[in-house]
Design a protein around this motif. Structure first.
Motif, short mmCIF file in Angstrom:
data_model
loop_
_atom_site.label_atom_id
_atom_site.label_comp_id
_atom_site.label_asym_id
_atom_site.label_seq_id
_atom_site.Cartn_x
_atom_site.Cartn_y
_atom_site.Cartn_z
N VAL A 1 0.84 -1.19 0.00
CA VAL A 1 0.00 0.00 0.00
C VAL A 1 0.88 1.25 0.00
O VAL A 1 0.66 2.20 -0.75
CB VAL A 1 -0.94 0.01 1.22
CG1 VAL A 1 -1.67 1.34 1.33
CG2 VAL A 1 -1.94 -1.13 1.14
N GLU A 2 1.91 1.22 0.84
CA GLU A 2 2.83 2.35 0.96
C GLU A 2 3.52 2.65 -0.37
O GLU A 2 3.72 3.81 -0.75
CB GLU A 2 3.87 2.03 2.03
CG GLU A 2 4.86 3.13 2.34
CD GLU A 2 5.79 2.73 3.46
OE1 GLU A 2 5.65 3.25 4.57
OE2 GLU A 2 6.66 1.84 3.23
N GLU A 3 3.86 1.59 -1.12
CA GLU A 3 4.56 1.76 -2.39
C GLU A 3 3.62 2.05 -3.55
O GLU A 3 4.07 2.31 -4.67
CB GLU A 3 5.37 0.49 -2.70
CG GLU A 3 6.51 0.23 -1.73
CD GLU A 3 7.19 -1.11 -1.97
OE1 GLU A 3 6.69 -1.88 -2.84
OE2 GLU A 3 8.20 -1.40 -1.31
N GLY A 4 2.31 1.96 -3.30
CA GLY A 4 1.36 2.21 -4.37
C GLY A 4 1.16 1.05 -5.31
O GLY A 4 0.65 1.23 -6.43
N VAL A 5 1.53 -0.16 -4.89
CA VAL A 5 1.35 -1.34 -5.73
C VAL A 5 -0.14 -1.58 -5.98
O VAL A 5 -0.56 -1.89 -7.10
CB VAL A 5 1.99 -2.58 -5.07
CG1 VAL A 5 1.66 -3.84 -5.86
CG2 VAL A 5 3.49 -2.39 -4.95
N ALA A 6 -0.95 -1.46 -4.94
CA ALA A 6 -2.40 -1.62 -5.03
C ALA A 6 -3.02 -1.02 -3.79
O ALA A 6 -2.33 -0.77 -2.79
CB ALA A 6 -2.77 -3.10 -5.16
N GLY A 7 -4.33 -0.81 -3.83
CA GLY A 7 -5.02 -0.29 -2.67
C GLY A 7 -5.30 -1.38 -1.66
O GLY A 7 -5.18 -2.58 -1.95
N ALA A 8 -5.68 -0.97 -0.45
CA ALA A 8 -5.95 -1.93 0.61
C ALA A 8 -7.03 -2.93 0.21
O ALA A 8 -6.91 -4.13 0.47
CB ALA A 8 -6.36 -1.19 1.89
N ALA A 9 -8.10 -2.46 -0.42
CA ALA A 9 -9.21 -3.34 -0.79
C ALA A 9 -8.76 -4.40 -1.80
O ALA A 9 -9.16 -5.56 -1.72
CB ALA A 9 -10.37 -2.53 -1.35
N GLU A 10 -7.94 -3.98 -2.78
CA GLU A 10 -7.46 -4.94 -3.79
C GLU A 10 -6.54 -5.98 -3.18
O GLU A 10 -6.63 -7.17 -3.51
CB GLU A 10 -6.73 -4.18 -4.91
CG GLU A 10 -7.64 -3.39 -5.85
CD GLU A 10 -8.17 -2.13 -5.22
OE1 GLU A 10 -9.23 -1.64 -5.69
OE2 GLU A 10 -7.55 -1.62 -4.26
N ASP B 1 -6.46 -6.96 -0.02
CA ASP B 1 -7.24 -7.85 0.84
C ASP B 1 -8.06 -8.84 0.02
O ASP B 1 -8.18 -10.02 0.37
CB ASP B 1 -8.15 -7.05 1.76
CG ASP B 1 -7.41 -6.47 2.96
OD1 ASP B 1 -6.28 -6.93 3.22
OD2 ASP B 1 -7.95 -5.57 3.61
N LEU B 2 -8.64 -8.38 -1.08
CA LEU B 2 -9.42 -9.28 -1.93
C LEU B 2 -8.53 -10.34 -2.56
O LEU B 2 -8.91 -11.51 -2.67
CB LEU B 2 -10.16 -8.50 -3.01
CG LEU B 2 -11.07 -9.32 -3.93
CD1 LEU B 2 -12.12 -10.08 -3.11
CD2 LEU B 2 -11.73 -8.43 -4.97
N ALA B 3 -7.32 -9.96 -2.95
CA ALA B 3 -6.38 -10.93 -3.53
C ALA B 3 -6.05 -12.04 -2.53
O ALA B 3 -5.93 -13.22 -2.89
CB ALA B 3 -5.10 -10.22 -3.97
N VAL B 4 -5.92 -11.67 -1.26
CA VAL B 4 -5.64 -12.68 -0.24
C VAL B 4 -6.87 -13.54 0.02
O VAL B 4 -6.78 -14.78 0.10
CB VAL B 4 -5.17 -12.01 1.06
CG1 VAL B 4 -5.06 -13.03 2.20
CG2 VAL B 4 -3.82 -11.33 0.86
N ASP C 1 -19.82 -11.22 -4.50
CA ASP C 1 -20.69 -10.15 -4.02
C ASP C 1 -19.88 -9.07 -3.31
O ASP C 1 -20.17 -7.88 -3.44
CB ASP C 1 -21.74 -10.70 -3.06
CG ASP C 1 -22.71 -11.64 -3.77
OD1 ASP C 1 -22.75 -11.58 -5.01
OD2 ASP C 1 -23.38 -12.42 -3.08
N GLY C 2 -18.88 -9.53 -2.57
CA GLY C 2 -18.04 -8.59 -1.83
C GLY C 2 -18.72 -8.10 -0.56
O GLY C 2 -19.91 -7.82 -0.55
N THR C 3 -17.97 -8.06 0.50
CA THR C 3 -18.46 -7.50 1.76
C THR C 3 -17.67 -6.23 2.01
O THR C 3 -16.50 -6.29 2.36
CB THR C 3 -18.25 -8.49 2.93
OG1 THR C 3 -18.92 -9.72 2.62
CG2 THR C 3 -18.80 -7.91 4.22
N PRO C 4 -18.27 -5.08 1.77
CA PRO C 4 -17.50 -3.84 1.87
C PRO C 4 -17.02 -3.57 3.29
O PRO C 4 -17.70 -3.86 4.26
CB PRO C 4 -18.50 -2.77 1.41
CG PRO C 4 -19.84 -3.37 1.68
CD PRO C 4 -19.68 -4.85 1.47
N VAL C 5 -15.82 -3.01 3.37
CA VAL C 5 -15.30 -2.57 4.66
C VAL C 5 -15.98 -1.26 5.01
O VAL C 5 -16.06 -0.37 4.17
CB VAL C 5 -13.77 -2.36 4.57
CG1 VAL C 5 -13.23 -1.83 5.89
CG2 VAL C 5 -13.08 -3.67 4.19
#
Length: 323
Positions: free
Chosen positions: A200-209, A211-214, A309-313
């Motif tokens: 996230v710090e390096e701008g690789v992806a956002g937190a949501a992306e 977390d979804l990848a994991v 469906d996704g469960t939004p934070v």
């Protein structure tokens, strides 16, 4: 009688795990309180446990096997296993182990739930270090199967065996490890969480992306194949070359340990060689692969609709940085 000393969130979770399995439980609050405060606290704890049991089983009948007490609880004299679950402050633990020695039977196993201190440090607090182990539960303790059991060289193997047998009896999955910082899971997850934050710090992806990848990839994969089994499944050579590449691109934290290089050069790359971190009977490999694939299919049958469906934070509307 199972005794739990410390009536915080972890103590309550452990109490639920044993109550649900039909064991009588003493949950002792060791904080200094007035009598009025103690009674209020007991009422609060009993209500929380009752609510949780009803949510789990539709009733709270198991609560009849619960005794709520304090330092003076006479039931300590009947304890076969004592779980220490007081705050992670060494002076507090020292005080608790100091009086526990005179309160519980000499045969009782003393298990600290500490996530901070080594079992060698905890054992120094007890009169009989041979009966001391660490039992690291994961929150929520009543649901998570794993309990990491850490023993020292001074621990009597019989004490470890008794605790492991008890945990298995209530449906937990005990894993025994040595006196090392971070046990197994906290050590692994610290690396994962720090690397996720770094991305996230390096701008690789956002937190949501991330977390979804994991949740859609890494998590289900490692719930079927442990990380070492996965090395053997895919081939240790893949990890070997990937580590060299990532080390060159991202730094020394990705350098493979010597055991990975030794397995590579020794033709112990996993399934393809019949040996790696595990040894494989080639005749049984097809059935093994099929069984693991069925596990994957079952996990994704259950998880995929939720992932799609996704469960939004929950995010505060005004918190633009979290978008």
């Amino acid at each position: 009688m199972i005794a739990i000393v410390g009536a915080g969130r972890m103590g309550e979770g452990i109490a639920l795990a044993f109550l649900a399995a039909g064991h009588p439980v003493l949950l002792a609050d060791v904080k200094d309180r007035t009598e009025e405060e103690r009674q209020l606290r007991r009422d609060e704890v009993r209500k929380r446990l009752a609510d949780r049991l009803r949510a789990m089983f539709g009733h709270a009948d198991a609560l009849e096997s619960l005794t709520l007490g304090d330092r003076s609880a006479k039931e300590l004299a009947d304890a076969t296993v004592v779980f220490e679950a007081v705050p992670e402050v060494m002076d507090v633990k020292r005080e608790v182990f100091g009086w526990l020695g005179s309160q519980v039977p000499e045969s009782a196993v003393l298990a600290s739930t500490t996530s901070t201190f080594l079992v060698t440090q905890i054992a120094e607090l007890a009169e009989r270090p041979e009966r001391v182990v660490n039992a690291h539960w994961l929150n929520p303790a009543e649901l998570m199967p794993l309990v990491e059991v850490s023993r020292s060289d001074a621990t009597d193997p019989a004490a470890v065996d008794r605790l492991v047998e008890l945990l298995r009896e209530i449906g937990k999955v005990p894993v025994v490890c040595g006196p090392a910082a971070g046990y197994i899971v906290p050590r692994l997850q610290a690396l994962l969480m720090n690397e996720a934050a770094r991305m996230v710090e390096e701008g690789v992806a956002g937190a949501a992306e991330i977390d979804l990848a994991v949740r859609a990839g890494l998590g289900p994969r490692f719930s079927v194949l442990g990380p070492l089994e996965f090395i053997d499944w895919g081939g240790g050579d893949i990890l070997y070359y990937a580590s060299r590449y990532l080390t060159g691109e991202l730094g020394e934290r990705f350098q493979a340990p010597a055991i990975v290089e030794d397995n590579m050069t020794g033709q112990r790359r996993g399934l393809q060689d019949g040996a790696g971190f595990y040894r494989f009977d080639q005749a049984g490999v097809p059935d093994y692969r099929a069984a693991r694939m069925r596990e994957f299919e079952e996990i994704f049958r259950l998880r995929e609709p939720h992932l799609r469906d996704g469960t939004p934070v929950p995010v505060r509307p005004e918190d633009e940085s979290a978008e």
